[in-house]
Design an enzyme around this catalytic site. Structure first.
Site, PDB file in Angstrom:
ATOM      1  N   ARG A 215      32.281 -15.216  -4.366  1.00  0.00           N
ATOM      2  CA  ARG A 215      33.178 -15.851  -5.344  1.00  0.00           C
ATOM      3  C   ARG A 215      33.342 -14.976  -6.574  1.00  0.00           C
ATOM      4  O   ARG A 215      34.168 -15.219  -7.423  1.00  0.00           O
ATOM      5  CB  ARG A 215      32.670 -17.239  -5.726  1.00  0.00           C
ATOM      6  CG  ARG A 215      31.379 -17.218  -6.511  1.00  0.00           C
ATOM      7  CD  ARG A 215      31.015 -18.594  -7.037  1.00  0.00           C
ATOM      8  NE  ARG A 215      29.572 -18.735  -7.047  1.00  0.00           N
ATOM      9  CZ  ARG A 215      28.889 -19.340  -8.020  1.00  0.00           C
ATOM     10  NH1 ARG A 215      29.533 -19.877  -9.026  1.00  0.00           N
ATOM     11  NH2 ARG A 215      27.592 -19.433  -7.974  1.00  0.00           N
ATOM     12  N   ASN A 216      32.487 -13.937  -6.679  1.00  0.00           N
ATOM     13  CA  ASN A 216      32.567 -12.962  -7.764  1.00  0.00           C
ATOM     14  C   ASN A 216      33.099 -11.657  -7.202  1.00  0.00           C
ATOM     15  O   ASN A 216      33.113 -11.469  -5.995  1.00  0.00           O
ATOM     16  CB  ASN A 216      31.166 -12.724  -8.348  1.00  0.00           C
ATOM     17  CG  ASN A 216      30.824 -13.732  -9.431  1.00  0.00           C
ATOM     18  OD1 ASN A 216      31.651 -14.038 -10.277  1.00  0.00           O
ATOM     19  ND2 ASN A 216      29.607 -14.239  -9.394  1.00  0.00           N
ATOM     20  N   GLY A 307      21.294 -14.417  -0.072  1.00  0.00           N
ATOM     21  CA  GLY A 307      20.507 -13.575  -0.982  1.00  0.00           C
ATOM     22  C   GLY A 307      19.873 -14.425  -2.058  1.00  0.00           C
ATOM     23  O   GLY A 307      19.544 -15.594  -1.860  1.00  0.00           O
TER      24      GLY A 307
END
Ligand SMILES: [Zn+2]
Length: 424
Positions: A215-216, A307
């Site tokens: 989303r980044n 992660g």
């Protein structure tokens, strides 16, 4: 014959999106039905149900489904499902709707009817129910007691705000989806239906596919995670959220351009596929990690890369809680009902000067001062303030794209950082 993982639920892809003559007829019928406006979250859920991304769901949850999901991640028929998928309406609106009615679900922002639904149940969602859902779904190891959680959640947790802001009645029922909104045109070539990603993977002869949630903007750590996945699977699916974001987030088209630049310059292209999905974030941390795995299974992925602080928000969740939750969920025995997509758990990754490359806490014996700690939030903060980035933070091609985006912004965005972003 496909060698890919079967869709979740054991019923194949349960598409509810109408096409052709059936679509035209339903659209015409919808014009005469009672219209109910839906939130942007519900719109995203509807599209996912429509394209089979939420298989085996074919509509919005009953109270029994909701309770089962909130309590133990199981819908009423015993299938694994990690977060509620509910349709809320105001009590005045609900008073005019009866069980058995057909209604039209209308998106006020796109000014179109998204779906029709046959109402099978109408149930009240009290303030207590909403609080209960929030505590079960959004409380993590970062907030050990409910009292501490509520001290900060209503101000600082967008997921909690969304649930507490829901209207007071929920409608359950199966849907017929009439539109995918702006996604197929606005994100042509990137937006995939699960049947499309599956075809791409099949054509490449893949069976084990890992999904990366984004989303980044994609930075060095994401690149490293993908490369680890490429080493152990047939390929990686870089799957970006193209739904709604928080203020200060970078628009999907800019992020897509960054991924293209990375894939072109730093990957073996035949081992990578880029795609986009239409869902909003729920900011549910560990539970959302599970949802990410469920719908990636439907897109054809057998592994979900998880992660550090996956789908996290603020400091509500433990750094690796989205990994360990996979060990605590129920795995129903009935065929298809358990989550089959498994996590690819990867430790905190960073660039290390002494290792002279990307590394993780499992591979690098050096200290904090030798490492460039990478996070999307930090990257956005530094770029929005116009400062220089530390070496190895991002690839030059990506940083150039992001810089030109920030230079074009007329209003400055403020980006909050928290423990998870700074590495403290
Ligand atoms: Zn090192």
């Amino acid at each position: 014959m496909s060698n890919l993982i079967p869709p979740h639920g054991g019923k194949g892809l349960t598409k509810c999106l109408l096409e052709g003559a059936e679509l035209d007829a339903e659209k015409q019928k919808a014009e005469g039905l009672t219209k109910v406006s839906v939130s942007q979250r519900v719109k995203g859920d509807l599209i996912m149900i429509g394209i089979g991304g939420f298989s085996p769901l074919t509509g919005f949850m009953t109270k029994a489904d909701w309770k089962g999901v909130v309590d133990s991640c199981l819908i009423a028929d015993g299938t694994f499902w990690p977060v509620p998928v509910t349709l809320d309406v105001g009590s005045d609106e609900a008073a005019a709707i009866n069980v058995g009615d057909e209604i039209a679900l209308y998106d006020p922002e796109g000014d179109e009817i998204m779906a029709t639904m046959k109402v099978s149940e109408k149930w009240e969602m009290t303030a207590e129910d909403k609080k209960y859902e929030c505590e079960k779904v959004f409380m993590g190891e970062g907030t050990p007691t409910a009292e501490e959680f509520w001290k900060i959640a209503e101000e600082d947790h967008p997921g909690v705000q969304m649930v507490m802001g829901q209207k007071d009645v929920n409608l359950a029922g199966t849907v017929k989806v009439l539109s995918e909104g702006e996604y197929p045109t606005k994100y042509a070539g990137v937006y995939h239906r699960p049947e499309e990603s599956r075809k791409i993977f099949d054509d490449r002869g893949w069976s084990e596919v890992a999904a990366l949630q984004l989303r980044n903007p994609m930075h060095r750590s994401h690149e490293y995670l993908c490369k680890i996945a490429v080493e152990v699977c047939d390929g990686v699916y870089i799957h970006s959220l193209v739904g709604n974001l928080k203020p200060g987030d970078i628009p999907a088209e800019v992020r897509v351009e960054c991924i293209d630049a990375l894939v072109k310059n730093y990957f073996v292209e035949k081992n990578v596929v880029q795609g986009g999905y239409p869902l909003d974030m729920r900011y549910a941390g560990p539970r959302e990690g599970l949802l990410h795995a469920v719908f990636r299974q439907n897109y054809g992925c057998s592994r979900m890369i998880i992660g550090r602080d996956h789908a996290g928000v603020g400091d509500f969740y433990g750094m690796f809680e989205a990994q360990t939750i996979f060990d605590r969920i129920p795995y129903p025995e009935e065929p298809g009902k358990a989550l089959a997509c498994q996590p690819l758990k990867i430790d905190w990754t960073f660039y290390c000067y002494k290792c002279d490359g990307m590394a993780s806490l499992r591979t690098c014996p050096h200290g904090k001062d030798d490492r460039v700690l990478l996070s999307g939030t930090m990257l956005r903060k530094m770029l929005s303030e116009g400062g220089d980035l530390p070496d190895h933070f991002g690839r030059d091609e990506v940083v150039a794209i992001l810089r030109s985006y920030y230079e074009g912004l007329t209003e400055k965005v403020e980006i909050k950082t928290h423990k998870a972003a700074t590495g403290d």
